[in-house]
Write a protein that holds these residues in place. Structure first.
Motif, PDB file in Angstrom:
ATOM      1  N   GLY A   1     -10.776   4.034   4.764  1.00 60.25           N
ATOM      2  CA  GLY A   1     -11.205   3.297   5.945  1.00 60.25           C
ATOM      3  C   GLY A   1     -11.696   1.897   5.681  1.00 60.25           C
ATOM      4  N   GLY A   2     -12.148   1.597   4.461  1.00 63.03           N
ATOM      5  CA  GLY A   2     -12.811   0.323   4.235  1.00 63.03           C
ATOM      6  C   GLY A   2     -12.308  -0.526   3.089  1.00 63.03           C
ATOM      7  N   ARG A   3     -11.527   0.037   2.168  1.00 64.44           N
ATOM      8  CA  ARG A   3     -11.094  -0.729   1.004  1.00 64.44           C
ATOM      9  C   ARG A   3      -9.637  -1.160   1.160  1.00 64.44           C
ATOM     10  NH1 ARG A   3     -14.405   3.412  -2.041  1.00 64.44           N
ATOM     11  NH2 ARG A   3     -16.133   2.250  -2.992  1.00 64.44           N
ATOM     12  N   SER A   4      -9.309  -2.264   0.499  1.00 69.92           N
ATOM     13  CA  SER A   4      -7.912  -2.700   0.449  1.00 69.92           C
ATOM     14  C   SER A   4      -7.134  -1.742  -0.447  1.00 69.92           C
ATOM     15  CB  SER A   4      -7.822  -4.120  -0.105  1.00 69.92           C
ATOM     16  OG  SER A   4      -8.184  -4.122  -1.485  1.00 69.92           O
ATOM     17  N   ALA A   5      -5.807  -1.888  -0.478  1.00 69.70           N
ATOM     18  CA  ALA A   5      -4.977  -1.001  -1.291  1.00 69.70           C
ATOM     19  C   ALA A   5      -5.370  -1.069  -2.766  1.00 69.70           C
ATOM     20  CB  ALA A   5      -3.498  -1.361  -1.113  1.00 69.70           C
ATOM     21  N   SER A   6      -5.541  -2.274  -3.288  1.00 69.29           N
ATOM     22  CA  SER A   6      -5.917  -2.416  -4.703  1.00 69.29           C
ATOM     23  C   SER A   6      -7.297  -1.829  -4.961  1.00 69.29           C
ATOM     24  CB  SER A   6      -5.883  -3.890  -5.112  1.00 69.29           C
ATOM     25  OG  SER A   6      -4.572  -4.409  -5.031  1.00 69.29           O
ATOM     26  N   GLU A   7      -8.214  -2.050  -4.027  1.00 68.30           N
ATOM     27  CA  GLU A   7      -9.567  -1.501  -4.180  1.00 68.30           C
ATOM     28  C   GLU A   7      -9.558   0.023  -4.113  1.00 68.30           C
ATOM     29  OE1 GLU A   7     -12.047  -5.259  -2.181  1.00 68.30           O
ATOM     30  OE2 GLU A   7     -11.450  -3.516  -0.966  1.00 68.30           O
TER      31      GLU A   7
ATOM     32  N   LEU B   1       4.441   4.684  -0.547  1.00 70.93           N
ATOM     33  CA  LEU B   1       4.819   4.680  -1.957  1.00 70.93           C
ATOM     34  C   LEU B   1       5.106   3.264  -2.442  1.00 70.93           C
ATOM     35  CD1 LEU B   1       5.126   6.778  -4.170  1.00 70.93           C
ATOM     36  CD2 LEU B   1       7.538   6.989  -3.573  1.00 70.93           C
ATOM     37  N   VAL B   2       5.720   2.445  -1.596  1.00 66.68           N
ATOM     38  CA  VAL B   2       6.027   1.058  -1.973  1.00 66.68           C
ATOM     39  C   VAL B   2       4.733   0.269  -2.188  1.00 66.68           C
ATOM     40  CG1 VAL B   2       7.012  -1.114  -1.156  1.00 66.68           C
ATOM     41  CG2 VAL B   2       8.262   1.026  -0.829  1.00 66.68           C
ATOM     42  N   HIS B   3       3.781   0.420  -1.268  1.00 72.06           N
ATOM     43  CA  HIS B   3       2.506  -0.297  -1.380  1.00 72.06           C
ATOM     44  C   HIS B   3       1.735   0.161  -2.610  1.00 72.06           C
ATOM     45  CE1 HIS B   3      -0.785  -2.299   1.307  1.00 72.06           C
ATOM     46  NE2 HIS B   3      -0.625  -2.913   0.154  1.00 72.06           N
ATOM     47  N   THR B   4       1.797   1.461  -2.900  1.00 71.43           N
ATOM     48  CA  THR B   4       1.138   1.993  -4.094  1.00 71.43           C
ATOM     49  C   THR B   4       1.718   1.380  -5.356  1.00 71.43           C
ATOM     50  OG1 THR B   4       0.683   4.104  -2.988  1.00 71.43           O
ATOM     51  CG2 THR B   4       0.652   4.097  -5.391  1.00 71.43           C
ATOM     52  N   ASN B   5       3.050   1.313  -5.417  1.00 72.00           N
ATOM     53  CA  ASN B   5       3.718   0.752  -6.588  1.00 72.00           C
ATOM     54  C   ASN B   5       3.341  -0.710  -6.797  1.00 72.00           C
ATOM     55  OD1 ASN B   5       6.316  -0.849  -7.641  1.00 72.00           O
ATOM     56  ND2 ASN B   5       6.330   1.198  -8.538  1.00 72.00           N
TER      57      ASN B   5
ATOM     58  N   LYS C   1      -0.003  -4.857  -9.626  1.00 74.90           N
ATOM     59  CA  LYS C   1      -0.956  -5.968  -9.558  1.00 74.90           C
ATOM     60  C   LYS C   1      -2.153  -5.712 -10.463  1.00 74.90           C
ATOM     61  CE  LYS C   1      -4.132  -8.226  -6.303  1.00 74.90           C
ATOM     62  NZ  LYS C   1      -4.598  -8.258  -4.885  1.00 74.90           N
ATOM     63  N   LEU C   2      -2.687  -4.483 -10.425  1.00 73.52           N
ATOM     64  CA  LEU C   2      -3.851  -4.149 -11.252  1.00 73.52           C
ATOM     65  C   LEU C   2      -3.514  -4.176 -12.740  1.00 73.52           C
ATOM     66  CD1 LEU C   2      -5.380  -1.240  -9.130  1.00 73.52           C
ATOM     67  CD2 LEU C   2      -6.269  -3.558  -9.382  1.00 73.52           C
ATOM     68  N   ARG C   3      -2.300  -3.742 -13.065  1.00 72.16           N
ATOM     69  CA  ARG C   3      -1.867  -3.821 -14.472  1.00 72.16           C
ATOM     70  C   ARG C   3      -1.803  -5.272 -14.932  1.00 72.16           C
ATOM     71  NH1 ARG C   3       2.397  -0.035 -13.258  1.00 72.16           N
ATOM     72  NH2 ARG C   3       1.965   2.068 -14.038  1.00 72.16           N
ATOM     73  N   ARG C   4      -1.226  -6.132 -14.106  1.00 74.49           N
ATOM     74  CA  ARG C   4      -1.095  -7.550 -14.487  1.00 74.49           C
ATOM     75  C   ARG C   4      -2.460  -8.209 -14.641  1.00 74.49           C
ATOM     76  NH1 ARG C   4       3.095  -7.078 -10.702  1.00 74.49           N
ATOM     77  NH2 ARG C   4       1.827  -8.030  -9.049  1.00 74.49           N
ATOM     78  N   LEU C   5      -3.439  -7.728 -13.887  1.00 75.44           N
ATOM     79  CA  LEU C   5      -4.801  -8.258 -14.018  1.00 75.44           C
ATOM     80  C   LEU C   5      -5.509  -7.721 -15.258  1.00 75.44           C
ATOM     81  CD1 LEU C   5      -5.999  -8.043 -10.292  1.00 75.44           C
ATOM     82  CD2 LEU C   5      -5.548 -10.137 -11.605  1.00 75.44           C
TER      83      LEU C   5
ATOM     84  N   SER D   1     -16.243  -3.277 -10.462  1.00 72.07           N
ATOM     85  CA  SER D   1     -16.558  -4.447  -9.655  1.00 72.07           C
ATOM     86  C   SER D   1     -15.479  -4.696  -8.603  1.00 72.07           C
ATOM     87  CB  SER D   1     -16.708  -5.673 -10.565  1.00 72.07           C
ATOM     88  OG  SER D   1     -17.006  -6.825  -9.814  1.00 72.07           O
ATOM     89  N   LEU D   2     -14.224  -4.577  -8.992  1.00 74.08           N
ATOM     90  CA  LEU D   2     -13.136  -4.779  -8.050  1.00 74.08           C
ATOM     91  C   LEU D   2     -13.186  -3.751  -6.913  1.00 74.08           C
ATOM     92  CD1 LEU D   2     -10.409  -6.037  -7.167  1.00 74.08           C
ATOM     93  CD2 LEU D   2      -9.286  -4.380  -8.655  1.00 74.08           C
ATOM     94  N   ALA D   3     -13.466  -2.502  -7.269  1.00 76.51           N
ATOM     95  CA  ALA D   3     -13.478  -1.427  -6.274  1.00 76.51           C
ATOM     96  C   ALA D   3     -14.762  -1.392  -5.464  1.00 76.51           C
ATOM     97  CB  ALA D   3     -13.284  -0.089  -6.973  1.00 76.51           C
TER      98      ALA D   3
END
Length: 242
Positions: A147-153, A194-198, A203-207, A227-229
């Motif tokens: 409900g509150g976090r972005s996909a990466s978070e 699944l696409v958004h998850t991939n 993105k997190l790997r590249r970071l 911190s990101l989450a």
């Protein structure tokens, strides 16, 4: 195979609070069997009546609900020491299903014997209640993510939460742990496509947040992922093991 509670390897890992000899003997008497199932086994099918309870001794599992059209919501992931089926045992039929994610070993707790805890062992009965509340808190955190976090978070919060739980169990070695979740499991747990998850995992790997290869997850900087989450839970205390 039946592993006596007096020889339980889980109790030796330091994650679980100690019990008295009398309590341990009671738990040992209560447990009926020790079962092993392969990945994909439905441990508790949705709608099962009079479902038993289990303690996950080894492996990973997950609890989920599936819609009539096949869409699935993973409610939470189950790691060693977690109690399975408490909610289902409170109703006439299970409202969810529980599936083995990897090969699992289960200690079988007949529901009729579990209720004897509340009659004879008040401290252990409180432990069962505590475990139910803990499972609810994990689901609450997952709902907060959806409900509150972005996909990466969301993904970062899920990974760091599982990492901390695994670390407490001694399953993290030099920052690395077995990570049996597929991208579909992550998507189903976090309400993502699944696409958004991939894309978000990439993105997190590249970071440099983590490395994931051949089922092994390596976190070089867990603090950065926290911190990101925006996931700052308190240090987990020793918890009950039934």
């Amino acid at each position: 195979m039946r592993v006596p509670c007096f020889e339980c390897a889980l109790r030796a890992c330091g994650a679980f609070k100690p019990v008295t000899e009398l309590e341990l003997a009671f738990i040992n008497e209560m447990k009926r069997d020790h079962l092993t199932f392969p990945p994909g086994t439905e441990i508790i099918p949705a709608g099962e009546e009079q479902a038993e309870l289990y303690t996950l001794y080894a492996g990973w599992a997950f609890r989920c609900k599936t819609l009539p059209d096949g869409r699935r919501q993973i409610l939470n992931f189950v790691l060693p020491g977690d109690l399975i089926g408490l909610q289902g045992a409170m109703f006439e039929a299970a409202l969810y299903s529980v599936e083995a994610l990897t090969e699992v070993q289960l200690c079988v707790l007949p529901r009729r014997k579990v209720w004897s805890l509340f009659e004879n062992m008040p401290e252990l009965s409180f432990d069962v209640t505590w475990l139910g509340a803990r499972e609810e808190s994990i689901v609450d955190e997952n709902l907060t993510s959806v409900g509150g976090r972005s996909a990466s978070e969301r993904i970062a919060a899920l990974i760091i939460a599982l990492y901390k739980r695994a670390d407490k169990l001694g399953l993290v070695v030099n920052g690395a742990m077995s990570f049996p979740l597929s991208q579909q499991h992550i998507a189903d747990a976090l309400g993502l496509s699944l696409v958004h998850t991939n894309k978000s995992l990439g993105k997190l790997r590249r970071l440099g947040m983590f490395a994931l290869d051949n089922g092994m997850l390596l976190l070089s900087n867990p603090r950065a992922l926290e911190s990101l989450a925006q996931y700052f839970d308190e240090e987990a205390p020793q918890r009950p093991l039934i």
